[in-house]
Scaffold this motif. Sequence first.
Motif, PDB file in Angstrom:
ATOM      1  N   ALA A 118       0.779  -1.312   0.027  1.00 56.83           N
ATOM      2  CA  ALA A 118       0.112   0.227  -0.202  1.00 56.83           C
ATOM      3  C   ALA A 118       0.947   1.499   0.315  1.00 56.83           C
ATOM      4  O   ALA A 118       0.469   2.395  -0.798  1.00 56.83           O
ATOM      5  CB  ALA A 118      -1.135  -0.321   0.915  1.00 56.83           C
ATOM      6  N   ALA A 119       2.404   1.637   0.715  1.00 53.31           N
ATOM      7  CA  ALA A 119       3.003   2.179   0.987  1.00 53.31           C
ATOM      8  C   ALA A 119       3.105   2.409  -0.320  1.00 53.31           C
ATOM      9  O   ALA A 119       3.794   3.716  -1.020  1.00 53.31           O
ATOM     10  CB  ALA A 119       3.817   2.397   1.895  1.00 53.31           C
ATOM     11  N   LEU A 120       4.112   1.021  -1.086  1.00 54.91           N
ATOM     12  CA  LEU A 120       4.602   1.985  -2.373  1.00 54.91           C
ATOM     13  C   LEU A 120       3.116   2.377  -3.384  1.00 54.91           C
ATOM     14  O   LEU A 120       4.342   2.751  -4.508  1.00 54.91           O
ATOM     15  CB  LEU A 120       4.724   0.315  -2.560  1.00 54.91           C
ATOM     16  N   ARG A 121       2.028   1.883  -3.119  1.00 54.80           N
ATOM     17  CA  ARG A 121       1.182   2.261  -4.186  1.00 54.80           C
ATOM     18  C   ARG A 121       1.143   3.385  -4.466  1.00 54.80           C
ATOM     19  O   ARG A 121       0.931   4.579  -5.160  1.00 54.80           O
ATOM     20  CB  ARG A 121       0.091   1.737  -4.667  1.00 54.80           C
ATOM     21  N   THR A 122       1.054   4.131  -3.256  1.00 53.97           N
ATOM     22  CA  THR A 122       0.777   5.192  -2.704  1.00 53.97           C
ATOM     23  C   THR A 122       1.932   6.643  -3.542  1.00 53.97           C
ATOM     24  O   THR A 122       1.687   7.465  -3.552  1.00 53.97           O
ATOM     25  CB  THR A 122       0.798   6.158  -1.397  1.00 53.97           C
ATOM     26  N   ALA A 123       3.167   6.189  -2.789  1.00 55.86           N
ATOM     27  CA  ALA A 123       4.678   6.387  -3.213  1.00 55.86           C
ATOM     28  C   ALA A 123       4.079   5.995  -5.001  1.00 55.86           C
ATOM     29  O   ALA A 123       4.760   7.712  -5.734  1.00 55.86           O
ATOM     30  CB  ALA A 123       5.502   5.512  -3.386  1.00 55.86           C
ATOM     31  N   LEU A 124       3.872   5.421  -5.196  1.00 53.98           N
ATOM     32  CA  LEU A 124       3.498   5.695  -6.959  1.00 53.98           C
ATOM     33  C   LEU A 124       2.561   6.185  -7.634  1.00 53.98           C
ATOM     34  O   LEU A 124       2.519   7.867  -8.713  1.00 53.98           O
ATOM     35  CB  LEU A 124       2.819   4.174  -7.736  1.00 53.98           C
ATOM     36  N   GLY A 125       1.979   6.712  -6.899  1.00 53.66           N
ATOM     37  CA  GLY A 125       0.670   8.431  -7.233  1.00 53.66           C
ATOM     38  C   GLY A 125       1.288   9.378  -6.725  1.00 53.66           C
ATOM     39  O   GLY A 125       0.421  10.084  -8.104  1.00 53.66           O
ATOM     40  N   ARG A 126       2.408   9.387  -5.924  1.00 54.56           N
ATOM     41  CA  ARG A 126       2.821  10.921  -6.452  1.00 54.56           C
ATOM     42  C   ARG A 126       3.353  10.903  -7.381  1.00 54.56           C
ATOM     43  O   ARG A 126       4.357  11.995  -7.239  1.00 54.56           O
ATOM     44  CB  ARG A 126       2.828  10.819  -4.818  1.00 54.56           C
ATOM     45  N   ALA A 127       4.374   9.927  -7.864  1.00 52.79           N
ATOM     46  CA  ALA A 127       5.250  10.217  -8.621  1.00 52.79           C
ATOM     47  C   ALA A 127       4.551  10.709 -10.285  1.00 52.79           C
ATOM     48  O   ALA A 127       5.842  10.790 -10.799  1.00 52.79           O
ATOM     49  CB  ALA A 127       6.422   8.800  -8.791  1.00 52.79           C
ATOM     50  N   LEU A 128       3.456  10.217 -10.325  1.00 55.55           N
ATOM     51  CA  LEU A 128       2.886  10.652 -11.684  1.00 55.55           C
ATOM     52  C   LEU A 128       2.064  12.120 -11.901  1.00 55.55           C
ATOM     53  O   LEU A 128       2.045  12.674 -11.149  1.00 55.55           O
ATOM     54  CB  LEU A 128       1.749  10.047 -11.633  1.00 55.55           C
ATOM     55  N   VAL A 129       3.405  12.521 -12.601  1.00 57.91           N
ATOM     56  CA  VAL A 129       2.352  14.337 -13.001  1.00 57.91           C
ATOM     57  C   VAL A 129       1.761  13.762 -14.556  1.00 57.91           C
ATOM     58  O   VAL A 129       2.499  12.820 -15.240  1.00 57.91           O
ATOM     59  CB  VAL A 129       3.834  15.387 -13.143  1.00 57.91           C
ATOM     60  N   THR A 130       1.029  14.187 -14.364  1.00 59.54           N
ATOM     61  CA  THR A 130      -0.147  14.674 -15.584  1.00 59.54           C
ATOM     62  C   THR A 130      -0.718  15.542 -15.886  1.00 59.54           C
ATOM     63  O   THR A 130      -0.534  16.068 -15.068  1.00 59.54           O
ATOM     64  CB  THR A 130      -1.048  13.110 -15.325  1.00 59.54           C
ATOM     65  N   GLY A 131      -1.156  16.079 -17.075  1.00 61.36           N
ATOM     66  CA  GLY A 131      -1.460  17.298 -17.785  1.00 61.36           C
ATOM     67  C   GLY A 131      -2.412  16.588 -18.836  1.00 61.36           C
ATOM     68  O   GLY A 131      -3.011  15.632 -19.495  1.00 61.36           O
ATOM     69  N   VAL A 132      -2.674  17.820 -19.229  1.00 56.34           N
ATOM     70  CA  VAL A 132      -3.519  18.022 -21.239  1.00 56.34           C
ATOM     71  C   VAL A 132      -2.987  17.819 -21.954  1.00 56.34           C
ATOM     72  O   VAL A 132      -3.799  17.370 -23.458  1.00 56.34           O
ATOM     73  CB  VAL A 132      -4.669  18.826 -20.833  1.00 56.34           C
ATOM     74  N   GLU A 133      -1.858  17.707 -21.889  1.00 54.45           N
ATOM     75  CA  GLU A 133      -0.604  17.478 -23.203  1.00 54.45           C
ATOM     76  C   GLU A 133       0.350  16.853 -23.226  1.00 54.45           C
ATOM     77  O   GLU A 133       0.831  17.147 -22.196  1.00 54.45           O
ATOM     78  CB  GLU A 133      -0.693  18.714 -23.907  1.00 54.45           C
TER      79      GLU A 133
END
Length: 451
Positions: free
Chosen positions: A295-310
């Motif tokens: 669970a902790a690693l999945r949380t870190a994974l979510g925080r490591a993703l930077v998304t946008g519109v392009e």
Amino acid sequence: MGPPRDAPRARAPCNGRTRLRAPTVPGSAMGEPSEPHGPRVRRRSRAPLGLPGRALRRDLSQLVCAVAGLLLGLLTPLVDAGPQVASDRVVSMLFTIGFGVISLASIIYSMLFLVVQFSASTFTPRLGLFRDEPIVWRAFAFTVGVFVFCITSALAVGARPEVSAAVPCAAMILTLVALALMRTLQMRAFASIQLGHVLSAIVDRAHHVFDALYERPYGGGAPPGPGPRAPTATAPAITVHWTGAAAVLQRIEVTALVRAAADHGGSVAFRVAPGVTLTRGAAIAEVTAGGAAEAALRTALGRALVTGVERTFDQDPELPLRLLADIALRALSPAVNDPATAVEALDRVEDLLARLVGRELDVGGFRDDAGRLRVTVPVPDWERYVRTAVDDVGYAAAGSAMVLRRLRDLLLRLARYAPASRRAVLEERLRWVERAGGGAFPLVWTPPPDG
């Protein structure tokens, strides 16, 4: 992303340079709350080394200039040194300059919107180089500061009969600086609609990204695949799915994720790379960790993703070739019918492929301090780059002898000095171009030049 390291730290490119990434500071939540197979994903994060992101810097610059203008407007009228000027004339001048500068800025920026739209429709709608120019928001921020200074100074003078000449002199100097910034902004806007400038800007961005990603020369052998996978662990791999709205994966904070994987004794194998559009339910990565560490690693994974519109250039080395191919395809469309523009785009394509052909492209593995592979990211291989840069343009150029000849020359030159294991991809397309050109233009299709 970045080249795999045996050194203690993972590295990743940002804005054309390879830097160590600091842990991400979460921003506004993008995805939905955590689900059994979906992390809470953040839309924004801070840039590496604690520097604020582009949007935050833009907002801060406007605030800083406005505050500076306010303070300067309050302090300058207090100066008593030097010659004195009638305050009523100074107040009239300050109001005129303040509202005149802000009105001029509004008109110029309104015109620039048309320039940007024209540039996008002429080349490709995915081109946002001018919009990201720092001069765009710096000029506006400085203009806001001049406006605040003029209005504040005019009010601070009040009913005083006389005021120091430093007040109108400061207003004139600031106005001249604002006009100089506006002129620079206009020149950048004019350059953004010129083909040569746009192509050179794309290539310059690509050079920075390639130099940061691909530091090692190609060692030969079989063409590399999508990158090494994380080592098999005793715990089963859990697939993490995207749970938010559709968004483009712009960047992965690799260093923070490697550190988290090492701390929790797990690994992360990404199924997607920066530049991919994430849709609800799409598999993002496979996380291997046991017990509460999962669970902790999945949380870190979510925080490591930077998304946008392009898509952005930061960690998307395929984007420059995609943009150049888009420009060539737009030029070859029946509505435009401009093969010379397609030829110029292919000139830049050859430059980028020539830079890649002799470098190691298998750079998707990231290790911790102990040298254990913790994070893997799929990266484009040589065939993927060639396919993106050449295939679509080749089919669209089937009716243009000029573009087919330029494409043949591109493939010939690359095949002559490419490593042996990378020539087959080029020779296959070269044979297709020869058949297409010889069959469609038998009278003008000449043999390729020697040497």
